[in-house]
Every structure is written in structure tokens, then in C-alpha cells.
Design an enzyme around this catalytic site. Structure first.
Site, PDB file in Angstrom:
ATOM      1  N   ASP A 142     -14.709 -26.226  40.102  1.00  0.00           N
ATOM      2  CA  ASP A 142     -14.026 -25.923  38.847  1.00  0.00           C
ATOM      3  C   ASP A 142     -13.877 -24.408  38.671  1.00  0.00           C
ATOM      4  O   ASP A 142     -12.835 -23.923  38.233  1.00  0.00           O
ATOM      5  CB  ASP A 142     -14.806 -26.515  37.672  1.00  0.00           C
TER       6      ASP A 142
ATOM      7  N   HIS B 296     -18.735 -31.668  34.798  1.00  0.00           N
ATOM      8  CA  HIS B 296     -17.644 -31.735  35.770  1.00  0.00           C
ATOM      9  C   HIS B 296     -16.796 -32.959  35.420  1.00  0.00           C
ATOM     10  O   HIS B 296     -16.909 -34.024  36.012  1.00  0.00           O
ATOM     11  CB  HIS B 296     -18.199 -31.833  37.192  1.00  0.00           C
TER      12      HIS B 296
END
Length: 327
Positions: free
Chosen positions: A164, A192
Site C-alpha cells: 500500500d 490492508h
């Protein structure tokens, strides 16, 4: 690492070893990209019984690559064998979400994978074990594994949010028409998942504060980073594997060798920034002396706190959903 430790191979366990992520990851480990160009490695490839033959084929290819640092490969379907003496572990294998499957069911199914693996780590891994969970839902899978790893400090379990972080850097670099290396102080908070918060509040480009249009930031940047995995599936026809492997390399390399600036890692919360103590959540971190340290002393706006809280609420709900595995 010290000279004495360099003379001994680092034993690295990779689960889901016949899968696409591992197929990219294993070559990077064997080439020295993670532990150093002078550190020999021994690989343990863990797979389910139905996939061990495919993993043996991966081992054959690794051997054929003739890596000078690779001094041994074990292929097994036994977690006890795979984690025996392991200094580092990449928990890649996980049950994917099937059509119509609720998130709670997915968490329960993965709990049956990561609970026993955590137990095996606790009973057989080396005292310096470092674990990064790649298989999704990574944060809560890491929480489950850590809970079952008796006598292993919880801080040795982390989850992969470096992907990410890297996605955020890439999107911002494209927006600013700069190099990724020019950017610093970017962070991704929380889970996440689609609730994550890619945060540019403290971001700098070439040492100066980043200045972007607020509507682009909230309406385009944040959702695009959070949903980048789904976008890749739509375009490529399969999930992101090479970029996940590359992020896992970045995560473990920094953990072992240290880093110069901020990077995102999902680590066990110490209560900082209102994140419940014990949850495994994404924070801005700095890696030094073999530890990931949460960056402290940041002043958060109401906007930041709201975004972080939304993702933390999801982590709480996930923890509650697997409460029977944490009892």
C-alpha cells in the site's frame, strides 16, 4: 549482521511456495536482495500436500538458477519441519475469498491456517524469528499467528502494508511528475483493506511539503490506492503478485538491515494515535536495530483521526469475528 552471523545461513521459510507471489519472492531472497549480498540463505518451502509437487518444481528451478548464496532447499507439507530453526518467515499462503463468502467466514477459514502455523513458529523457530504475513486478510491473520506462537514476542509478527505504501508513492510521483526517490514521510494507516488511509499530510518532495489539490487527494488518491488491487485484477485478469513480492522484500530488508526514513508497516500497536493496544495496524515506522518503531509525536487533524478510526474499527470487528481463535 555481525561477521559470525554472516558465516551461518539464514533459514527462511516461505509458505504458499508454489503460488505466484512466492514465484517472484523466492528468487529475490536467493539473490541476496533481502538479507545482504554476503549472507547465505537456506530456504524452506511449505505447501499443502496437493501442491508439494509443484513446490518441488519451484525448488528445481531455484537450483537451476545457481545462486551462490543459496545453500539448501527443503520442500515440505509439515509446518513443524518448515519452521524448524527459521530466522525469518514470509507467510504467503492463505485461503482466497470465494464468491459469496462473507469476510467473517474468510477470517475463520484463514484462522485454521495461521493458528497452527503460529503454533509451529512458537515451538520450532529460532529465537530471532521475524515474521511478515502476506496472505490476506493480512493484519488479522498476523494477529492470529502471533496469539498462537507461545513465548515469541508479539512484535516479531508483522503484516504487509508496504505494498500500500509503495502504491501511494507511485501514485503521488505520477501526480507530481517526480521520481519515487524524491518522496518521503508518506504513510498508510490502519488495515490492508479498502478502509486504509493513505496519508499525505506530512509528505515531502525533495525536502519540501507536498502541495496537492484537496479534491484529488480525497476523491482520487485515497480510494485509488486503497482499491489498487481490485483495479489490477480488472485490468490484468489476476491479482498483483510481483508487486506484492517486491513489497515483501522491501519490508523484510528494512526490518533486517534498517531504513533511513519512514515506511509503512503493520505492527503490533502500543496504543499510539488511538489505535487499540495489541491490534496489528499500519503506522508510519522507522526500522532500526532489528525493530520496527512507530513514528511518535505526530499531531493529527480531525480529518486524519476520522480516517484512522474508520480503519481501526474494521480491525476491531475482525478481531471480534475471530475471538474464538484468540481465547
Amino acid at each position: 549482521m555481525s561477521e559470525s552471523s554472516q558465516s551461518r545461513p539464514v533459514k527462511v521459510t516461505v509458505t504458499g511456495a508454489a503460488g505466484n507471489i512466492a514465484y517472484s519472492l523466492l528468487w529475490r531472497i536467493a539473490s541476496g536482495d533481502v538479507f545482504g549480498k554476503d549472507v547465505p540463505v537456506e530456504l524452506a518451502l511449505l505447501e499443502i500436500p496437493a501442491a508439494t509437487r509443484a513446490a518441488e518444481g519451484v525448488a528445481m528451478e531455484l537450483g537451476d538458477s545457481a545462486f551462490p548464496l543459496l545453500c539448501g532447499i527443503t520442500v515440505t507439507d509439515s509446518a513443524d519441519t518448515a519452521f524448524d530453526g527459521a530466522n525469518a518467515a514470509f507467510l504467503v499462503g492463505a485461503k482466497p475469498r470465494g464468491k459469496g463468502m462473507e469476510r467473517a467466514d474468510l477470517l475463520a477459514e484463514n484462522g485454521r491456517i495461521f493458528g497452527p502455523q503460529g503454533k509451529a513458529i512458537g515451538e520450532h523457530a529460532a529465537s530471532d524469528i521475524k515474521v511478515v504475513v502476506v496472505g490476506n486478510p493480512a493484519n488479522t491473520n498476523a494477529l492470529i499467528a502471533a496469539h498462537h506462537a507461545q513465548d515469541v514476542p508479539a512484535e516479531r509478527f508483522t503484516a504487509l502494508m508496504r505494498l500500500d505504501h509503495n502504491r501511494a508513492l507511485s501514485q503521488l510521483a505520477q501526480k507530481l511528475d517526480c521520481q519515487v526517490g524524491d518522496l518521503s514521510r508518506v504513510a498508510v494507516w490502519g488495515n490492508h483493506s479498502a478502509t486504509q488511509f493513505p496519508d499525505l499530510t506530512f509528505a515531502e518532495v525533495a525536502g519540501s511539503p507536498v502541495d496537492v489539490d484537496q479534491s484529488w487527494y480525497t476523491d482520487e488518491f485515497i480510494p485509488r490506492v486503497a482499491k489498487r488491487g481490485a483495479e489490477i485484477i480488472d485490468v490484468r485478469g489476476s491479482s498483483s503478485a510481483a508487486s506484492a513480492a517486491s513489497a515483501a522484500v522491501d519490508h523484510m530488508r528494512d526490518w533486517v538491515q534498517g531504513s533511513d526514513g519512514w515506511a509503512t508497516a503493520a505492527v503490533v500497536s502500543d496504543g499510539s494515535y488511538g489505535v487499540d493496544e495489541g491490534l496489528i495496524a499500519g503506522f508510519p515506522t522507522i526500522a532500526r536495530d532489528g525493530r520496527y518503531e512507530i513514528v511518535q509525536g505526530l499531531e493529527l487533524s480531525d480529518f486524519q483521526r476520522q480516517r484512522i478510526e474508520a480503519s481501526v474499527a474494521e480491525l476491531r470487528a475482525e478481531r471480534e469475528a475471530v475471538g474464538d481463535l484468540l481465547g
